[in-house]
Design a protein around this motif. Structure first.
Motif, PDB file in Angstrom:
ATOM      1  N   ARG A   1      27.172  46.534 -26.431  1.00  0.00           N
ATOM      2  CA  ARG A   1      27.898  47.671 -27.028  1.00  0.00           C
ATOM      3  C   ARG A   1      28.716  48.392 -25.948  1.00  0.00           C
ATOM      4  N   LEU A   2      28.099  48.610 -24.778  1.00  0.00           N
ATOM      5  CA  LEU A   2      28.807  49.312 -23.707  1.00  0.00           C
ATOM      6  C   LEU A   2      29.987  48.489 -23.185  1.00  0.00           C
ATOM      7  N   SER A   3      29.937  47.187 -23.399  1.00  0.00           N
ATOM      8  CA  SER A   3      31.057  46.352 -22.940  1.00  0.00           C
ATOM      9  C   SER A   3      32.151  46.236 -24.010  1.00  0.00           C
ATOM     10  N   GLY A   4      31.946  46.915 -25.155  1.00  0.00           N
ATOM     11  CA  GLY A   4      33.014  46.966 -26.168  1.00  0.00           C
ATOM     12  C   GLY A   4      32.790  46.084 -27.389  1.00  0.00           C
ATOM     13  N   CYS A   5      31.608  45.480 -27.514  1.00  0.00           N
ATOM     14  CA  CYS A   5      31.365  44.611 -28.683  1.00  0.00           C
ATOM     15  C   CYS A   5      31.265  45.440 -29.957  1.00  0.00           C
ATOM     16  N   LYS A   6      31.747  44.845 -31.031  1.00  0.00           N
ATOM     17  CA  LYS A   6      31.640  45.484 -32.350  1.00  0.00           C
ATOM     18  C   LYS A   6      30.860  44.597 -33.312  1.00  0.00           C
ATOM     19  N   LEU A   7      30.479  43.462 -32.851  1.00  0.00           N
ATOM     20  CA  LEU A   7      29.697  42.531 -33.680  1.00  0.00           C
ATOM     21  C   LEU A   7      28.768  41.744 -32.757  1.00  0.00           C
ATOM     22  N   LEU A   8      27.490  41.683 -33.162  1.00  0.00           N
ATOM     23  CA  LEU A   8      26.524  40.847 -32.438  1.00  0.00           C
ATOM     24  C   LEU A   8      26.053  39.748 -33.375  1.00  0.00           C
ATOM     25  N   ILE A   9      26.007  38.539 -32.874  1.00  0.00           N
ATOM     26  CA  ILE A   9      25.587  37.405 -33.711  1.00  0.00           C
ATOM     27  C   ILE A   9      24.340  36.770 -33.099  1.00  0.00           C
ATOM     28  N   TYR A  10      23.310  36.665 -33.947  1.00  0.00           N
ATOM     29  CA  TYR A  10      22.034  36.080 -33.515  1.00  0.00           C
ATOM     30  C   TYR A  10      21.636  34.927 -34.454  1.00  0.00           C
ATOM     31  N   PRO A  11      21.935  33.662 -34.107  1.00  0.00           N
ATOM     32  CA  PRO A  11      21.247  32.601 -34.836  1.00  0.00           C
ATOM     33  C   PRO A  11      19.751  32.802 -34.570  1.00  0.00           C
ATOM     34  N   GLY A  12      18.909  32.679 -35.596  1.00  0.00           N
ATOM     35  CA  GLY A  12      17.485  32.994 -35.362  1.00  0.00           C
ATOM     36  C   GLY A  12      16.577  32.405 -36.407  1.00  0.00           C
ATOM     37  N   ALA A  13      15.349  32.103 -35.989  1.00  0.00           N
ATOM     38  CA  ALA A  13      14.371  31.552 -36.940  1.00  0.00           C
ATOM     39  C   ALA A  13      13.066  32.315 -36.776  1.00  0.00           C
ATOM     40  N   PHE A  14      12.988  33.500 -37.401  1.00  0.00           N
ATOM     41  CA  PHE A  14      11.699  34.184 -37.422  1.00  0.00           C
ATOM     42  C   PHE A  14      10.772  33.358 -38.312  1.00  0.00           C
ATOM     43  N   ASN A  15       9.554  33.778 -38.474  1.00  0.00           N
ATOM     44  CA  ASN A  15       8.539  32.951 -39.142  1.00  0.00           C
ATOM     45  C   ASN A  15       7.808  33.785 -40.187  1.00  0.00           C
ATOM     46  N   MET A  16       6.787  33.192 -40.801  1.00  0.00           N
ATOM     47  CA  MET A  16       6.150  33.843 -41.941  1.00  0.00           C
ATOM     48  C   MET A  16       5.230  35.001 -41.511  1.00  0.00           C
ATOM     49  N   THR A  17       4.966  35.135 -40.210  1.00  0.00           N
ATOM     50  CA  THR A  17       4.186  36.284 -39.721  1.00  0.00           C
ATOM     51  C   THR A  17       5.117  37.426 -39.306  1.00  0.00           C
ATOM     52  N   THR A  18       6.076  37.112 -38.439  1.00  0.00           N
ATOM     53  CA  THR A  18       6.929  38.187 -37.908  1.00  0.00           C
ATOM     54  C   THR A  18       8.120  38.497 -38.827  1.00  0.00           C
ATOM     55  N   GLY A  19       8.513  37.512 -39.634  1.00  0.00           N
ATOM     56  CA  GLY A  19       9.675  37.726 -40.510  1.00  0.00           C
ATOM     57  C   GLY A  19       9.523  38.935 -41.416  1.00  0.00           C
ATOM     58  N   PRO A  20       8.437  38.956 -42.227  1.00  0.00           N
ATOM     59  CA  PRO A  20       8.305  40.089 -43.150  1.00  0.00           C
ATOM     60  C   PRO A  20       8.137  41.435 -42.427  1.00  0.00           C
TER      61      PRO A  20
ATOM     62  N   ILE B   1      14.525  45.049 -37.279  1.00  0.00           N
ATOM     63  CA  ILE B   1      15.141  44.922 -35.942  1.00  0.00           C
ATOM     64  C   ILE B   1      16.666  44.915 -36.055  1.00  0.00           C
ATOM     65  N   GLN B   2      17.176  44.172 -37.029  1.00  0.00           N
ATOM     66  CA  GLN B   2      18.638  44.064 -37.138  1.00  0.00           C
ATOM     67  C   GLN B   2      19.259  45.397 -37.535  1.00  0.00           C
ATOM     68  N   ARG B   3      18.597  46.100 -38.423  1.00  0.00           N
ATOM     69  CA  ARG B   3      19.130  47.415 -38.799  1.00  0.00           C
ATOM     70  C   ARG B   3      19.031  48.381 -37.606  1.00  0.00           C
ATOM     71  N   SER B   4      17.979  48.221 -36.817  1.00  0.00           N
ATOM     72  CA  SER B   4      17.827  49.088 -35.636  1.00  0.00           C
ATOM     73  C   SER B   4      18.927  48.823 -34.623  1.00  0.00           C
ATOM     74  N   ARG B   5      19.160  47.545 -34.303  1.00  0.00           N
ATOM     75  CA  ARG B   5      20.209  47.228 -33.315  1.00  0.00           C
ATOM     76  C   ARG B   5      21.568  47.713 -33.839  1.00  0.00           C
ATOM     77  N   ALA B   6      21.825  47.544 -35.136  1.00  0.00           N
ATOM     78  CA  ALA B   6      23.109  47.963 -35.710  1.00  0.00           C
ATOM     79  C   ALA B   6      23.254  49.474 -35.637  1.00  0.00           C
ATOM     80  N   ASN B   7      22.206  50.182 -36.007  1.00  0.00           N
ATOM     81  CA  ASN B   7      22.257  51.646 -36.026  1.00  0.00           C
ATOM     82  C   ASN B   7      22.313  52.224 -34.611  1.00  0.00           C
ATOM     83  N   ASP B   8      21.492  51.686 -33.702  1.00  0.00           N
ATOM     84  CA  ASP B   8      21.484  52.194 -32.317  1.00  0.00           C
ATOM     85  C   ASP B   8      22.847  52.045 -31.657  1.00  0.00           C
ATOM     86  N   ASN B   9      23.493  50.936 -31.973  1.00  0.00           N
ATOM     87  CA  ASN B   9      24.715  50.601 -31.231  1.00  0.00           C
ATOM     88  C   ASN B   9      25.982  50.722 -32.057  1.00  0.00           C
ATOM     89  N   GLN B  10      25.834  51.101 -33.312  1.00  0.00           N
ATOM     90  CA  GLN B  10      26.957  51.374 -34.200  1.00  0.00           C
ATOM     91  C   GLN B  10      27.916  50.180 -34.240  1.00  0.00           C
TER      92      GLN B  10
END
Ligand SMILES: NC(=O)CC(=O)C(=O)O
Length: 280
Positions: free
Chosen positions: A168-187, A193-202
């Motif tokens: 964000r400090l380097s000027g990004c407006k979009l972050l892309i994370y290919p990712g494979a959470f699982n049946m324990t951590t996913g729910p 996490i994604q809403r947090s990163r989006a909200n923290d960094n606008q």
């Protein structure tokens, strides 16, 4: 300034047949383009099952292997920007979990190796140790599409707020994370996490998961696009599907103007991420 782009997130099935995985991905890329996708993205480990016992067998050199060839050919054929999910990358005697990005001429314009390896142990839930077989990357990576600066992370990387903040400090407006959470951590954490990163960094946050399988490591699915207000714009279920979202980087400026947390940080009291050396 061209700040608008239609993103297409391909939540594809991944099985043990590499050729079949590539064929399926290639077919879905064509479909995503037909439906107006300009920035098309595949999930983590789209050419290989996700598991430490598979990475060695499926690892390829980049850009010499069959997966890179399919990605380059598809980007060129459909005149799109293509986020090549991730593949296990072989480099000498090391293996990395690597994301590549291809432009409409079929050229690779970015390559990012997962920085934070997924080593966790939740008794009765999931134990996983990527570091048994993978090496960690050491470099952040950004690229430009139209006038949108985009930063890359892979799956577990999204848990590390400093990485997102540096982007964000380097000027990004979009972050892309290919990712494979699982049946324990996913729910528990995927959407949060994604809403947090989006909200923290606008900024916008996009994640692309494989579709949920039945055996081995079971991916959570639910590929997602979150806007700079923290609102989920699009979210997949857990089966194979493509979801679309219209991204407008100007929306980040609006949020940043109206809630100007960037200039309101009390760096006289805390001074963490701002003193880190960013490698971008
Ligand atoms: N698979 C990962 O890299 C991360 C994950 O599943 C989690 O953080 O949870």
């Amino acid at each position: 300034m061209s700040t608008k782009i239609r993103a297409a997130l391909i939540q594809c099935k991944v099985g043990k047949d590499r050729q079949e995985n590539l064929k399926n991905a290639s077919k879905l890329i064509a479909l995503a383009k037909e439906k107006g996708g300009e920035l098309i993205a595949l999930p983590e480990c789209f050419n290989s099952p996700y598991g430490t016992n598979f990475f060695n067998e499926y690892a390829e050199e980049i850009p010499n292997g069959p997966s890179s060839k399919m990605l380059s050919d598809s980007a060129k054929k459909h005149k799109i920007h293509l986020i090549g999910g991730t593949i296990p990358e072989k480099d000498g005697n090391k293996i990395y979990n690597t994301c590549t990005v291809w432009n409409p001429d079929g050229n690779m314009i970015a390559k990012y190796r997962k920085i934070h390896l997924f080593d966790i142990d939740i008794p009765g839930g999931i134990t996983f140790k990527e570091s048994d077989i993978l090496s960690a990357g050491n470099k952040m990576e950004t690229f430009l599409v139209k006038d949108i600066k985009i930063g890359l992370g892979i799956c577990y990387d999204m848990r590390f707020e400093e990485l997102a903040k540096l982007y964000r400090l380097s000027g990004c407006k979009l972050l892309i994370y290919p990712g494979a959470f699982n049946m324990t951590t996913g729910p528990m954490h995927w959407e949060l996490i994604q809403r947090s990163r989006a909200n923290d960094n606008q900024l916008y946050v996009v994640s692309i998961s494989p579709a949920r399988g039945e055996k081995g490591y079971i991916s959570w699915g639910h590929s997602q696009v979150t806007d700079p207000w923290g609102k989920v714009l699009a979210k997949a279920g857990h089966e194979e599907e493509i979801i679309y979202a219209d991204i407008d980087a100007n929306e980040c400026d609006k949020v940043r103007q109206q809630i100007p947390i960037e200039n309101q940080r009390r760096l006289d009291i805390y001074n963490t991420v701002s003193t880190c050396k960013s490698k971008i």
